[in-house]
Write a protein that holds these residues in place. Structure first.
Motif, PDB file in Angstrom:
ATOM      1  N   ALA A 130      46.006  41.436  45.519  1.00 15.30           N
ATOM      2  CA  ALA A 130      46.816  41.330  44.302  1.00 15.30           C
ATOM      3  C   ALA A 130      46.172  40.372  43.301  1.00 15.30           C
ATOM      4  O   ALA A 130      46.165  40.624  42.090  1.00 15.30           O
ATOM      5  CB  ALA A 130      48.228  40.868  44.652  1.00 15.30           C
ATOM      6  N   LYS A 131      45.618  39.289  43.818  1.00 17.64           N
ATOM      7  CA  LYS A 131      44.949  38.314  42.943  1.00 17.64           C
ATOM      8  C   LYS A 131      43.742  38.946  42.261  1.00 17.64           C
ATOM      9  O   LYS A 131      43.507  38.735  41.065  1.00 17.64           O
ATOM     10  CB  LYS A 131      44.516  37.092  43.760  1.00 17.64           C
ATOM     11  N   SER A 132      42.979  39.740  43.014  1.00 15.34           N
ATOM     12  CA  SER A 132      41.817  40.418  42.436  1.00 15.34           C
ATOM     13  C   SER A 132      42.229  41.315  41.280  1.00 15.34           C
ATOM     14  O   SER A 132      41.551  41.374  40.246  1.00 15.34           O
ATOM     15  CB  SER A 132      41.094  41.253  43.505  1.00 15.34           C
ATOM     16  N   VAL A 133      43.362  42.010  41.447  1.00 14.44           N
ATOM     17  CA  VAL A 133      43.826  42.906  40.387  1.00 14.44           C
ATOM     18  C   VAL A 133      44.373  42.107  39.207  1.00 14.44           C
ATOM     19  O   VAL A 133      44.040  42.379  38.049  1.00 14.44           O
ATOM     20  CB  VAL A 133      44.895  43.885  40.926  1.00 14.44           C
ATOM     21  N   ASN A 134      45.205  41.110  39.486  1.00 13.00           N
ATOM     22  CA  ASN A 134      45.800  40.330  38.396  1.00 13.00           C
ATOM     23  C   ASN A 134      44.742  39.728  37.480  1.00 13.00           C
ATOM     24  O   ASN A 134      44.878  39.746  36.258  1.00 13.00           O
ATOM     25  CB  ASN A 134      46.681  39.215  38.966  1.00 13.00           C
ATOM     26  N   PHE A 135      43.679  39.187  38.068  1.00 13.22           N
ATOM     27  CA  PHE A 135      42.614  38.610  37.252  1.00 13.22           C
ATOM     28  C   PHE A 135      41.654  39.684  36.738  1.00 13.22           C
ATOM     29  O   PHE A 135      41.199  39.622  35.602  1.00 13.22           O
ATOM     30  CB  PHE A 135      41.837  37.561  38.050  1.00 13.22           C
ATOM     31  N   GLY A 136      41.382  40.669  37.587  1.00  8.57           N
ATOM     32  CA  GLY A 136      40.403  41.690  37.219  1.00  8.57           C
ATOM     33  C   GLY A 136      40.841  42.571  36.070  1.00  8.57           C
ATOM     34  O   GLY A 136      40.011  43.018  35.264  1.00  8.57           O
ATOM     35  N   ILE A 137      42.150  42.811  35.958  1.00  6.00           N
ATOM     36  CA  ILE A 137      42.668  43.654  34.882  1.00  6.00           C
ATOM     37  C   ILE A 137      42.285  43.076  33.523  1.00  6.00           C
ATOM     38  O   ILE A 137      41.988  43.804  32.572  1.00  6.00           O
ATOM     39  CB  ILE A 137      44.212  43.781  35.003  1.00  6.00           C
ATOM     40  N   ILE A 138      42.259  41.741  33.427  1.00 10.38           N
ATOM     41  CA  ILE A 138      41.887  41.078  32.171  1.00 10.38           C
ATOM     42  C   ILE A 138      40.474  41.484  31.748  1.00 10.38           C
ATOM     43  O   ILE A 138      40.173  41.570  30.563  1.00 10.38           O
ATOM     44  CB  ILE A 138      41.966  39.549  32.336  1.00 10.38           C
ATOM     45  N   TYR A 139      39.607  41.709  32.729  1.00 13.12           N
ATOM     46  CA  TYR A 139      38.210  42.030  32.440  1.00 13.12           C
ATOM     47  C   TYR A 139      37.938  43.530  32.437  1.00 13.12           C
ATOM     48  O   TYR A 139      36.783  43.950  32.378  1.00 13.12           O
ATOM     49  CB  TYR A 139      37.297  41.361  33.474  1.00 13.12           C
ATOM     50  N   ASN A 193      43.036  37.551  18.526  1.00 10.27           N
ATOM     51  CA  ASN A 193      44.088  36.950  19.344  1.00 10.27           C
ATOM     52  C   ASN A 193      45.237  36.495  18.445  1.00 10.27           C
ATOM     53  O   ASN A 193      45.156  36.608  17.213  1.00 10.27           O
ATOM     54  CB  ASN A 193      43.551  35.825  20.234  1.00 10.27           C
ATOM     55  N   ILE A 194      46.314  35.969  19.048  1.00  7.12           N
ATOM     56  CA  ILE A 194      47.518  35.728  18.257  1.00  7.12           C
ATOM     57  C   ILE A 194      47.421  34.513  17.336  1.00  7.12           C
ATOM     58  O   ILE A 194      48.328  34.281  16.532  1.00  7.12           O
ATOM     59  CB  ILE A 194      48.775  35.615  19.155  1.00  7.12           C
ATOM     60  N   VAL A 195      46.334  33.747  17.425  1.00  4.54           N
ATOM     61  CA  VAL A 195      46.146  32.675  16.449  1.00  4.54           C
ATOM     62  C   VAL A 195      45.173  33.096  15.352  1.00  4.54           C
ATOM     63  O   VAL A 195      44.824  32.301  14.475  1.00  4.54           O
ATOM     64  CB  VAL A 195      45.666  31.358  17.110  1.00  4.54           C
ATOM     65  N   GLY A 196      44.715  34.359  15.401  1.00  2.00           N
ATOM     66  CA  GLY A 196      43.903  34.902  14.316  1.00  2.00           C
ATOM     67  C   GLY A 196      42.408  34.879  14.529  1.00  2.00           C
ATOM     68  O   GLY A 196      41.644  35.279  13.647  1.00  2.00           O
ATOM     69  N   GLN A 202      41.520  35.586  26.962  1.00  2.00           N
ATOM     70  CA  GLN A 202      40.709  34.383  27.216  1.00  2.00           C
ATOM     71  C   GLN A 202      40.417  33.608  25.940  1.00  2.00           C
ATOM     72  O   GLN A 202      40.305  32.384  25.963  1.00  2.00           O
ATOM     73  CB  GLN A 202      39.412  34.771  27.918  1.00  2.00           C
ATOM     74  N   GLY A 203      40.320  34.322  24.825  1.00  2.00           N
ATOM     75  CA  GLY A 203      40.122  33.631  23.553  1.00  2.00           C
ATOM     76  C   GLY A 203      41.313  32.750  23.220  1.00  2.00           C
ATOM     77  O   GLY A 203      41.161  31.638  22.715  1.00  2.00           O
ATOM     78  N   LEU A 204      42.525  33.254  23.507  1.00  2.00           N
ATOM     79  CA  LEU A 204      43.728  32.451  23.276  1.00  2.00           C
ATOM     80  C   LEU A 204      43.761  31.253  24.218  1.00  2.00           C
ATOM     81  O   LEU A 204      44.111  30.135  23.802  1.00  2.00           O
ATOM     82  CB  LEU A 204      44.982  33.305  23.468  1.00  2.00           C
ATOM     83  N   ALA A 205      43.394  31.464  25.486  1.00  2.00           N
ATOM     84  CA  ALA A 205      43.372  30.352  26.444  1.00  2.00           C
ATOM     85  C   ALA A 205      42.442  29.242  25.953  1.00  2.00           C
ATOM     86  O   ALA A 205      42.779  28.056  26.029  1.00  2.00           O
ATOM     87  CB  ALA A 205      42.923  30.858  27.816  1.00  2.00           C
TER      88      ALA A 205
END
Length: 215
Positions: free
Chosen positions: A41-50, A101-104, A133-136
């Motif tokens: 599940a962790k692999s998917v949760n993080f991997g989906i972002i990429y 991203n949401i800050v522009g 990741q840009g927002l982070a």
């Protein structure tokens, strides 16, 4: 960002997000989730972002290609808002050749309409990753600035110094007499940015004589 209710609820309740995902996908109780199921599940949760696909999930977890594809399909079936969010980002990028991203902050991706599938696919992965990741990264920079201002405004600059940023962590050098100031830093970091959908930023403090003593 995707307004996925189950994940927001789990995060705000301080639950283990990967264990929750494994519980839902495998249709089992939270306490029955195995170490291997949480890992998948962790692999998917993080991997989906990429933009991870079944081939990469199969390599990372040892699942067969068929099982990995079924896992991702089920993940998106359960988390429909995440699938919509990703599809909306990619479609926006195709139409505009950039993402934001949401800050522009923008990243231009003219290659997303390339006639070469490999180039196009890579751009699509960049498109869905950057707004997250840009927002982070932007949140961390905002937090650093607010912490810096707080240190100066409260005249703690001789006692508290920011030494390093390491991904989503800040490392400070603090005189023992000012260790209580770390609670102010924690509050400042947690209030640095208002995320959408009532998701609260969370920060943790660890203190030690050197960085190696801390987890």
């Amino acid at each position: 960002l995707a307004n996925e209710g189950n994940m927001i609820d789990a995060f705000n309740k301080d639950l283990d997000i990967h264990r929750v995902t494994a519980s839902v996908i495998n249709n089992i109780k939270l306490e029955d989730v195995t170490k291997e199921q949480r890992r998948d599940a962790k692999s998917v949760n993080f991997g989906i972002i990429y933009g991870m696909g079944p081939r990469k999930l199969s390599r990372d977890t040892g699942l067969s290609f068929k099982s990995a594809k079924e896992y991702i399909d089920k993940y998106f079936f359960i988390n429909k808002n995440i699938e919509k969010y990703i599809n909306d980002i990619i479609n926006f990028a195709r139409d505009n050749e950039y993402v934001e991203n949401i800050v522009g902050r923008r990243r231009y991706l003219r290659e997303i309409n390339s006639s070469q599938p490999q180039v196009r696919n890579q751009a699509e992965r960049m498109a869905q990753n950057m707004p997250i990741q840009g927002l982070a990264a932007d949140i961390m920079k905002i937090a650093m600035r607010k912490v810096f201002d707080k240190i100066n405004n409260l005249n703690e600059q001789d006692n508290v110094r920011i030494l390093l940023q390491v991904h989503d962590e800040l490392v400070f050098e603090v005189k023992e007499s000012s260790l209580g100031f770390m609670n102010i830093i924690k509050e400042t970091m947690e209030s640095a940015f208002n995320l959408p959908n009532n998701v609260k930023l969370k920060a943790e403090i660890e203190i030690g004589d050197n960085w190696g003593e801390m987890n």
